[in-house]
Design an enzyme around this catalytic site. Structure first.
Site, PDB file in Angstrom:
ATOM      1  N   GLU A 163      -7.049   5.027   7.664  1.00  0.00           N
ATOM      2  CA  GLU A 163      -6.836   6.448   7.329  1.00  0.00           C
ATOM      3  C   GLU A 163      -8.091   7.031   6.672  1.00  0.00           C
ATOM      4  O   GLU A 163      -8.415   8.198   6.870  1.00  0.00           O
ATOM      5  CB  GLU A 163      -5.608   6.585   6.415  1.00  0.00           C
ATOM      6  CG  GLU A 163      -4.320   6.423   7.208  1.00  0.00           C
ATOM      7  CD  GLU A 163      -3.183   5.754   6.457  1.00  0.00           C
ATOM      8  OE1 GLU A 163      -3.220   5.693   5.219  1.00  0.00           O
ATOM      9  OE2 GLU A 163      -2.253   5.265   7.134  1.00  0.00           O
ATOM     10  N   GLY A 193       2.314   2.407  10.811  1.00  0.00           N
ATOM     11  CA  GLY A 193       3.353   3.426  10.634  1.00  0.00           C
ATOM     12  C   GLY A 193       4.176   3.705  11.878  1.00  0.00           C
ATOM     13  O   GLY A 193       4.943   4.657  11.906  1.00  0.00           O
ATOM     14  N   GLU A 253      -5.724  -4.694  10.873  1.00  0.00           N
ATOM     15  CA  GLU A 253      -4.683  -3.687  11.071  1.00  0.00           C
ATOM     16  C   GLU A 253      -4.971  -2.890  12.343  1.00  0.00           C
ATOM     17  O   GLU A 253      -5.813  -1.971  12.313  1.00  0.00           O
ATOM     18  CB  GLU A 253      -4.649  -2.717   9.887  1.00  0.00           C
ATOM     19  CG  GLU A 253      -4.271  -3.351   8.575  1.00  0.00           C
ATOM     20  CD  GLU A 253      -3.649  -2.323   7.626  1.00  0.00           C
ATOM     21  OE1 GLU A 253      -2.496  -2.517   7.262  1.00  0.00           O
ATOM     22  OE2 GLU A 253      -4.309  -1.344   7.287  1.00  0.00           O
ATOM     23  N   GLY A 276       2.727  -1.067   4.416  1.00  0.00           N
ATOM     24  CA  GLY A 276       2.794   0.342   4.037  1.00  0.00           C
ATOM     25  C   GLY A 276       4.243   0.768   3.862  1.00  0.00           C
ATOM     26  O   GLY A 276       4.874   0.501   2.831  1.00  0.00           O
ATOM     27  N   GLY A 277       4.797   1.399   4.886  1.00  0.00           N
ATOM     28  CA  GLY A 277       6.140   1.992   4.832  1.00  0.00           C
ATOM     29  C   GLY A 277       7.210   1.108   4.203  1.00  0.00           C
ATOM     30  O   GLY A 277       7.959   1.554   3.317  1.00  0.00           O
ATOM     31  N   HIS A 288      -9.628   1.466   4.721  1.00  0.00           N
ATOM     32  CA  HIS A 288      -8.374   1.625   5.465  1.00  0.00           C
ATOM     33  C   HIS A 288      -8.623   2.608   6.619  1.00  0.00           C
ATOM     34  O   HIS A 288      -9.417   3.552   6.475  1.00  0.00           O
ATOM     35  CB  HIS A 288      -7.278   2.148   4.535  1.00  0.00           C
ATOM     36  CG  HIS A 288      -5.924   2.127   5.166  1.00  0.00           C
ATOM     37  ND1 HIS A 288      -5.508   3.081   6.055  1.00  0.00           N
ATOM     38  CD2 HIS A 288      -4.904   1.233   5.066  1.00  0.00           C
ATOM     39  CE1 HIS A 288      -4.287   2.795   6.473  1.00  0.00           C
ATOM     40  NE2 HIS A 288      -3.896   1.675   5.884  1.00  0.00           N
ATOM     41  N   SER A 299       3.104  -2.098  10.534  1.00  0.00           N
ATOM     42  CA  SER A 299       4.548  -2.172  10.821  1.00  0.00           C
ATOM     43  C   SER A 299       5.162  -3.529  10.490  1.00  0.00           C
ATOM     44  O   SER A 299       5.978  -4.059  11.253  1.00  0.00           O
ATOM     45  CB  SER A 299       4.807  -1.763  12.273  1.00  0.00           C
ATOM     46  OG  SER A 299       4.462  -0.402  12.444  1.00  0.00           O
ATOM     47  N   ASN A 319       0.861  -1.184   0.000  1.00  0.00           N
ATOM     48  CA  ASN A 319       0.000   0.000   0.000  1.00  0.00           C
ATOM     49  C   ASN A 319       0.897   1.232   0.000  1.00  0.00           C
ATOM     50  O   ASN A 319       1.466   1.590   1.025  1.00  0.00           O
ATOM     51  CB  ASN A 319      -0.899  -0.030   1.250  1.00  0.00           C
ATOM     52  CG  ASN A 319      -1.758   1.214   1.373  1.00  0.00           C
ATOM     53  OD1 ASN A 319      -1.838   2.026   0.454  1.00  0.00           O
ATOM     54  ND2 ASN A 319      -2.409   1.373   2.523  1.00  0.00           N
ATOM     55  N   TRP A 320       1.013   1.850  -1.180  1.00  0.00           N
ATOM     56  CA  TRP A 320       1.931   2.998  -1.306  1.00  0.00           C
ATOM     57  C   TRP A 320       1.291   4.315  -0.892  1.00  0.00           C
ATOM     58  O   TRP A 320       1.914   5.376  -0.985  1.00  0.00           O
ATOM     59  CB  TRP A 320       2.471   3.078  -2.746  1.00  0.00           C
ATOM     60  CG  TRP A 320       3.398   1.943  -3.067  1.00  0.00           C
ATOM     61  CD1 TRP A 320       4.022   1.123  -2.165  1.00  0.00           C
ATOM     62  CD2 TRP A 320       3.828   1.492  -4.363  1.00  0.00           C
ATOM     63  NE1 TRP A 320       4.800   0.187  -2.817  1.00  0.00           N
ATOM     64  CE2 TRP A 320       4.697   0.399  -4.164  1.00  0.00           C
ATOM     65  CE3 TRP A 320       3.557   1.903  -5.666  1.00  0.00           C
ATOM     66  CZ2 TRP A 320       5.296  -0.289  -5.229  1.00  0.00           C
ATOM     67  CZ3 TRP A 320       4.151   1.222  -6.721  1.00  0.00           C
ATOM     68  CH2 TRP A 320       5.017   0.146  -6.503  1.00  0.00           C
ATOM     69  N   LYS A 321       0.039   4.257  -0.504  1.00  0.00           N
ATOM     70  CA  LYS A 321      -0.685   5.447  -0.024  1.00  0.00           C
ATOM     71  C   LYS A 321      -0.477   6.624  -0.988  1.00  0.00           C
ATOM     72  O   LYS A 321      -0.461   6.405  -2.204  1.00  0.00           O
ATOM     73  CB  LYS A 321      -0.246   5.767   1.414  1.00  0.00           C
ATOM     74  CG  LYS A 321      -0.352   4.520   2.313  1.00  0.00           C
ATOM     75  CD  LYS A 321      -0.223   4.800   3.771  1.00  0.00           C
ATOM     76  CE  LYS A 321      -0.356   3.487   4.537  1.00  0.00           C
ATOM     77  NZ  LYS A 321      -0.312   3.647   5.967  1.00  0.00           N
TER      78      LYS A 321
HETATM   79  P1  PGA Z   1       2.644   0.320   7.777  1.00  0.00           P
HETATM   80  O1  PGA Z   1       1.228   0.608   7.105  1.00  0.00           O
HETATM   81  O2  PGA Z   1       3.166  -0.966   7.207  1.00  0.00           O
HETATM   82  O3  PGA Z   1       3.483   1.511   7.392  1.00  0.00           O
HETATM   83  O4  PGA Z   1       2.429   0.222   9.245  1.00  0.00           O
HETATM   84  C1  PGA Z   1       0.295  -0.423   6.909  1.00  0.00           C
HETATM   85  C2  PGA Z   1      -0.960   0.110   6.310  1.00  0.00           C
HETATM   86  O5  PGA Z   1      -1.300   1.287   6.525  1.00  0.00           O
HETATM   87  O6  PGA Z   1      -1.662  -0.613   5.593  1.00  0.00           O
END
Ligand code: PGA
Length: 268
Positions: A112, A188, A182, A250-251, A110, A229, A9-11
């Protein structure tokens, strides 16, 4: 070995050229892997404006892949979509447009989007239905906040989010669904929950799935994964848990070397 999945997930973290370079680098590195990438689906989810670019990278890089690493397991995913087929919905992207761009997966709900954009369970439900109707796989994100965990409300929150997302939606034998657990507070943060804690929640989700769907559908058409994470150091510990079928990253998916290291850990 179970058939697992890793979703990047590159957001909204990258520019257009940066996304193209990252996708090319990831694909080149996968092409150079010594081990055969089997029993692992790899999904890249860039921003909507770059989906077409990444789709083209998939096509041009195909020749790089030897017989050892075939491209068939690699898919494109979107980070969101609207629930209507078409109409006066300024700024929205329809599931059909995503499908036309080559997407097979769509991340829905998600945290966010739930927290920053006010997406409700009702909206998420409509999106899940629309994605399934369009022949793609919804990746439904669920998770508790830190405050909810502290009040020991995790089980309740997860059961509620999962139920409201899928209630009344039948799954045909040719339709697939992914639930991504999640925990909101670890996204993050660089500090994942313990794999056993994620496994505990994934089991709760699986039990709920069995309430909704026949066992063969739960076994063959539904995957329950973990996100929050995840990196190359911990990914295997999570995905080796009985009920964790993969990872939403994500990251760590923004660094090609690290992301492909995760892939090699999962196939190794
Ligand atoms: P993260 O993000 O791996 O940076 O914790 C995961 C996500 O938001 O799906």
């Amino acid at each position: 070995m179970k058939y697992s999945i890793i979703i990047a997930n590159w957001k909204m973290q990258l520019g257009i050229k940066e996304t193209e370079d990252l996708a090319e680098d990831i694909l080149s590195r996968i092409g150079r892997l010594k081990k055969k990438v089997e029993k692992l689906d790899v999904v890249l989810c860039p921003s909507p404006s770059v989906l077409e670019t990444v789709s083209k990278v998939f096509q041009t890089k195909h020749s790089l892949f030897s017989r050892k690493a075939k491209l068939s397991y690699l898919s494109l995913g979107a980070q969101n979509c609207f629930w209507e087929k078409k109409g006066a919905f300024t700024g929205e992207v329809s599931p059909a447009q995503l499908k036309e761009l080559g997407c097979n997966y769509v991340i829905i709900g998600h945290s966010e989007r739930r927290q920053i954009l006010g997406e409700t369970d009702k909206i998420i439900h409509k999106k899940v239905k629309a994605v399934l109707d369009t022949g793609m796989v919804p990746v439904i994100c669920v998770g508790e906040t830190f405050e909810e965990r502290q009040r020991r409300a995790t089980d309740y929150v997860i059961i509620n989010q999962v139920s409201r997302a899928i209630e009344g939606i039948d799954l045909r034998a040719d339709q697939k669904l992914i639930i991504a657990y999640e925990p909101v507070w670890v996204i993050g943060s660089g500090q994942a929950v313990k794999p056993e804690d994620a496994e505990y929640v994934n089991r709760i989700i699986r039990r709920r799935m069995i309430d909704f769907y026949p066992l063969p559908i739960v076994r063959n058409n539904i995957r329950i994964i973990y996100g929050g994470s995840i990196d190359s150091v911990n990914v295997k510990q999570f995905v080796s848990q009985e009920t964790i079928d993969g990872a939403l990253v994500g990251g760590a998916s923004l660094k090609s070397k690290e992301f492909v290291k995760m892939i090699s850990k999962l196939i190794g």
